[in-house]
Design a protein around this motif. Structure first.
Motif, mmCIF file in Angstrom:
data_model
loop_
_atom_site.group_PDB
_atom_site.id
_atom_site.type_symbol
_atom_site.label_atom_id
_atom_site.label_comp_id
_atom_site.label_asym_id
_atom_site.label_seq_id
_atom_site.Cartn_x
_atom_site.Cartn_y
_atom_site.Cartn_z
ATOM 1 N N TYR A 1 0.800 -1.648 -0.038
ATOM 2 C CA TYR A 1 0.364 0.002 0.127
ATOM 3 C C TYR A 1 0.902 1.507 0.099
ATOM 4 C CZ TYR A 1 -4.030 -3.463 1.385
ATOM 5 O OH TYR A 1 -4.619 -3.840 0.903
ATOM 6 N N PHE A 2 2.370 0.862 0.901
ATOM 7 C CA PHE A 2 3.103 2.187 0.660
ATOM 8 C C PHE A 2 4.139 2.412 -0.336
ATOM 9 C CE2 PHE A 2 3.542 1.883 5.416
ATOM 10 C CZ PHE A 2 2.693 3.170 5.943
ATOM 11 N N GLN A 3 3.586 1.570 -1.448
ATOM 12 C CA GLN A 3 4.389 1.792 -2.674
ATOM 13 C C GLN A 3 3.026 2.066 -3.529
ATOM 14 O OE1 GLN A 3 7.181 -1.261 -2.955
ATOM 15 N NE2 GLN A 3 8.220 0.157 -0.883
ATOM 16 N N TYR A 4 1.831 1.749 -3.976
ATOM 17 C CA TYR A 4 1.224 2.178 -4.853
ATOM 18 C C TYR A 4 0.630 0.384 -5.160
ATOM 19 C CZ TYR A 4 1.972 7.191 -5.701
ATOM 20 O OH TYR A 4 2.387 8.514 -5.175
ATOM 21 N N ARG A 5 0.721 -0.168 -5.059
ATOM 22 C CA ARG A 5 0.531 -1.242 -4.973
ATOM 23 C C ARG A 5 -0.237 -2.306 -4.145
ATOM 24 N NH1 ARG A 5 3.724 -5.017 -3.611
ATOM 25 N NH2 ARG A 5 5.297 -4.117 -2.046
ATOM 26 N N LEU A 6 -0.633 -3.862 -4.448
ATOM 27 C CA LEU A 6 -1.883 -4.159 -3.561
ATOM 28 C C LEU A 6 -1.562 -5.198 -2.592
ATOM 29 C CD1 LEU A 6 -4.339 -5.276 -6.482
ATOM 30 C CD2 LEU A 6 -4.355 -3.527 -5.265
ATOM 31 N N GLY B 1 9.464 12.977 5.601
ATOM 32 C CA GLY B 1 9.349 11.412 4.236
ATOM 33 C C GLY B 1 8.553 10.511 5.000
ATOM 34 N N LEU B 2 8.359 10.838 6.743
ATOM 35 C CA LEU B 2 6.636 9.708 6.654
ATOM 36 C C LEU B 2 5.768 10.459 6.661
ATOM 37 C CD1 LEU B 2 7.718 9.298 10.751
ATOM 38 C CD2 LEU B 2 7.735 8.169 8.819
ATOM 39 N N ALA C 1 8.298 1.446 5.262
ATOM 40 C CA ALA C 1 8.423 2.148 4.525
ATOM 41 C C ALA C 1 9.095 2.775 3.136
ATOM 42 C CB ALA C 1 6.593 1.916 3.985
ATOM 43 N N THR C 2 9.123 3.807 4.531
ATOM 44 C CA THR C 2 9.673 5.118 4.732
ATOM 45 C C THR C 2 11.829 5.111 4.231
ATOM 46 O OG1 THR C 2 8.133 6.608 5.142
ATOM 47 C CG2 THR C 2 9.632 7.757 4.956
ATOM 48 N N LEU C 3 12.195 5.307 5.557
ATOM 49 C CA LEU C 3 13.308 5.552 5.677
ATOM 50 C C LEU C 3 14.546 4.491 4.505
ATOM 51 C CD1 LEU C 3 13.442 5.889 9.336
ATOM 52 C CD2 LEU C 3 12.864 7.562 7.288
ATOM 53 N N VAL D 1 0.915 8.548 0.166
ATOM 54 C CA VAL D 1 0.601 7.468 -0.476
ATOM 55 C C VAL D 1 -0.099 6.567 -0.303
ATOM 56 C CG1 VAL D 1 1.890 5.534 -1.363
ATOM 57 C CG2 VAL D 1 2.966 7.740 -1.358
ATOM 58 N N LEU D 2 -0.256 6.150 1.091
ATOM 59 C CA LEU D 2 -1.264 4.751 1.790
ATOM 60 C C LEU D 2 -2.491 5.146 1.427
ATOM 61 C CD1 LEU D 2 -0.980 2.631 3.932
ATOM 62 C CD2 LEU D 2 -1.284 4.246 5.314
ATOM 63 N N ARG E 1 -3.699 6.910 -1.291
ATOM 64 C CA ARG E 1 -3.858 6.987 -2.779
ATOM 65 C C ARG E 1 -4.632 6.034 -3.632
ATOM 66 N NH1 ARG E 1 0.446 9.824 -4.116
ATOM 67 N NH2 ARG E 1 0.708 11.933 -3.212
ATOM 68 N N LYS E 2 -4.500 6.065 -4.838
ATOM 69 C CA LYS E 2 -4.982 4.550 -5.696
ATOM 70 C C LYS E 2 -4.136 3.921 -5.421
ATOM 71 C CE LYS E 2 -7.126 3.377 -9.847
ATOM 72 N NZ LYS E 2 -6.025 3.617 -10.695
ATOM 73 N N ARG E 3 -4.422 2.088 -6.089
ATOM 74 C CA ARG E 3 -3.345 1.321 -6.489
ATOM 75 C C ARG E 3 -3.533 1.976 -7.618
ATOM 76 N NH1 ARG E 3 -3.686 2.536 -1.664
ATOM 77 N NH2 ARG E 3 -4.821 1.409 -0.115
ATOM 78 N N GLU E 4 -1.399 1.160 -8.127
ATOM 79 C CA GLU E 4 -1.238 1.474 -9.445
ATOM 80 C C GLU E 4 -1.169 -0.208 -9.947
ATOM 81 O OE1 GLU E 4 -0.686 3.727 -11.820
ATOM 82 O OE2 GLU E 4 -1.421 5.356 -10.370
ATOM 83 N N THR E 5 -1.461 -1.609 -9.431
ATOM 84 C CA THR E 5 -1.331 -2.527 -9.651
ATOM 85 C C THR E 5 -2.859 -2.749 -10.459
ATOM 86 O OG1 THR E 5 -0.900 -3.229 -7.367
ATOM 87 C CG2 THR E 5 -0.859 -4.564 -8.666
ATOM 88 N N THR F 1 5.370 8.913 2.683
ATOM 89 C CA THR F 1 4.775 7.555 2.436
ATOM 90 C C THR F 1 2.907 7.415 3.174
ATOM 91 O OG1 THR F 1 6.257 7.166 4.453
ATOM 92 C CG2 THR F 1 7.248 6.545 2.568
ATOM 93 N N PHE F 2 2.930 8.124 4.233
ATOM 94 C CA PHE F 2 1.974 8.147 4.770
ATOM 95 C C PHE F 2 0.445 8.910 3.882
ATOM 96 C CE2 PHE F 2 -1.867 9.315 7.597
ATOM 97 C CZ PHE F 2 -2.193 8.120 8.298
ATOM 98 N N LEU G 1 12.850 13.658 8.805
ATOM 99 C CA LEU G 1 12.117 12.885 9.397
ATOM 100 C C LEU G 1 10.212 12.366 8.709
ATOM 101 C CD1 LEU G 1 13.833 11.302 12.115
ATOM 102 C CD2 LEU G 1 14.235 9.957 9.568
ATOM 103 N N TRP H 1 5.403 1.471 8.662
ATOM 104 C CA TRP H 1 5.249 2.735 8.476
ATOM 105 C C TRP H 1 7.595 3.196 8.007
ATOM 106 C CZ3 TRP H 1 3.159 7.588 10.984
ATOM 107 C CH2 TRP H 1 2.720 9.074 9.980
#
Lengths: 329, 160
Positions: free
Chosen positions: A35-40, B8-9, A290-292, B15-16, B18-22, B12-13, B5, A287
């Motif tokens: 989810y953190f990488q636009y994936r499922l 960055g957090l 997924a970030t650092l 992105v959680l 957003r729409k999944r690209e898969t 990523t948060f 930090l 989290w």
């Protein structure tokens, strides 16, 4: 006799619960990293990929069990067992909820409640170095050995800061027993507000202890061969893997107990509050993963010794002064 | 350091949610362009006769030598295609084909064209040599037989 039966049943439930949680965590982590990488994330085995851990275990069980030719066979076999033992053992000290009353018996919801409390936790947790060191040494492989040396150095370095920060927690609450710490937080504030520095130090140290991102350079799947578990296959590897995820669950549970007020919370039953708070801590761990980016080895060491340890010491000093003049009691 | 930090957090948060690209592949397939070049197909005229006239131009055009055409003469009582010839056998070797589309361009009757189908993997080499059974379209197309193009054909000239 009755207490023995209660103890056995309790241990079994705690053990199975913890292993299930760790197995689920392998899935949840992959899901959330997705989810953190636009994936499922994994979604092929069962609804929401729920049976993925089972599939993984079955796969690991059917893999060939390879022991390197020159390996020290006894130590090689012992290392993952020790790791798992340490991982599961630490969980016994964490109270999951308020004591339960069944038929005149008062059952505390933790595996054991020794008087030394959190010290026992530290004692068992520091044994985890042995599993790693033995595994790396017995493999007779330079990659395993170097990986285990790094891991050992890292775990020992961060244990100091962890211990220091825990001492300030002990000073504040005036007790060593986790259950009493939870009771203290119920009367006062959750310790995350009273001891924010200790909270951060313990959190960071536990990340480093469990070899989690950003301190996972001992394993660093993406750049090294895999660290201390390079030569391990099949279920033995799975045991190391399980240990790591158990460590994440236990760390999150410990953070919940010490800083987030344990099972205390309005409306919901205590156990549920505990699970929710632990889940929150686990989410933060994922989290962060997924970030650092990963730290360099010298950065890791200098951060541990030059930043974390002094801050922990100063925090301990400040706490002591506040306790002596009576602002905290 | 703490500000970075947190930044960055935060990134990523976000992105959680957003729409999944898969794209869940076997269930959902990525849309292909209208000009996508996939498996070959031999079209049929709207009356059901084959559009292929066995001219072998596709075979000549093919840079990978993937196409083999065996033409034969039509039986005037029961013709496969309008005109004189038809493809008695038509083979495309999918192992050789590079999906360049030159055969499609060479085809004088618009018979041969490349479809959107792209999942051609199989377990044996033989099964990847597509014959007419798999290349011929399942139903007639929009194309009608053009007038005054195909010469009248009453059978083999030698027999007359």
């Amino acid at each position: 006799m009755q207490t023995l039966v209660v103890l056995l049943v309790k241990s079994l439930v705690l053990l199975l619960g913890l292993i299930t949680a760790a197995a689920l965590l392998t899935l949840v982590e992959r899901k959330f990293l997705g989810y953190f990488q636009y994936r499922l994330g994994p979604n092929r085995v069962g609804p929401w990929g729920l049976f993925q851990p089972i599939a993984d275990v079955v796969k690991a069980a059917f893999k060939e069990d390879i022991i390197p030719q020159d390996a020290d066979r006894l130590v090689f076999r012992l290392a993952p067992v020790l790791s798992v033992f340490v991982g599961l053992g630490t969980f016994a000290l964490i109270p999951l909820g308020p004591p339960v009353h069944i038929g005149g018996l008062t059952i505390p919801l933790s595996g054991a409640e020794p008087n030394a409390g959190i010290l026992v936790f530290l004692a068992i947790a520091s044994l985890s170095v042995y599993g790693v060191a033995m595994g790396g040494w017995a493999s007779q492989s330079k990659y395993s050995l170097l990986g285990s040396l790094r891991a050992t150095a890292q775990m020992i370095s961060y244990e100091l800061a962890l211990g220091m920060a825990l001492v300030s927690v002990i000073l504040t609450t005036g007790t060593l027993v986790p259950a009493e710490m939870v009771a203290y937080q119920a009367q006062h504030l959750p310790l995350v507000l009273m001891q924010p520095f200790a909270f951060l130090i313990v959190f960071i140290s536990l990340l480093a202890e469990g070899n989690r991102v950003p301190f996972d350079l001992t394993e660093a799947e993406t750049e090294l061969v895999g660290g201390y578990n390079t030569e391990y296959t099949g279920m033995r590897f799975a045991m190391f893997f399980l240990t790591e995820y158990v460590a994440v669950v236990v760390s999150a549970a410990l953070m919940t107990t010490l800083f987030l007020g344990g099972w205390n919370g309005p409306f919901l039953p205590g156990l549920l509050w505990f699970v929710l708070k632990t889940a929150l801590m686990i989410f933060v761990v994922i989290w962060i993963r997924a970030t650092l980016p990963r730290l360099r080895y010298d950065q890791l060491m200098s951060f541990g010794w030059k930043v974390l340890l002094p801050v922990a010491a100063l925090n301990l000093l400040a706490t002591s002064i506040l306790v002596v003049i009576g602002w905290i009691a | 350091m703490i500000r970075e930090l947190a930044k960055g957090l935060g990134a990523t948060f976000k992105v959680l949610f957003r729409k999944r690209e898969t794209i869940s592949y076997p269930e959902h397939k990525k849309p292909r362009s209208a000009r996508f070049r996939g498996r070959h197909e031999l079209r049929l005229y709207s009356d059901g006769t084959e559009m292929c006239i066995g001219c072998e131009l596709c075979q000549v055009a093919c840079p990978a030598n993937a196409i083999t055409v065996y033409p034969a003469e039509n039986d005037p009582k029961n013709p496969h295609s309008p005109g004189e010839r038809y493809a008695y056998r038509y083979e495309v070797n999918m192992l050789r084909c590079i999906f360049c589309g030159l055969c499609e361009e060479a085809c004088p009757t618009d018979c041969l064209h490349l479809t959107q189908e792209f999942e051609l993997a199989n377990f044996s080499r033989d099964s990847l040599i597509y014959g007419k059974d798999r290349l011929l379209a399942k139903g007639p197309s929009e194309f009608t037989i053009p007038k005054n193009v195909y010469p009248e054909f009453e059978g083999r000239k030698a027999e007359k």
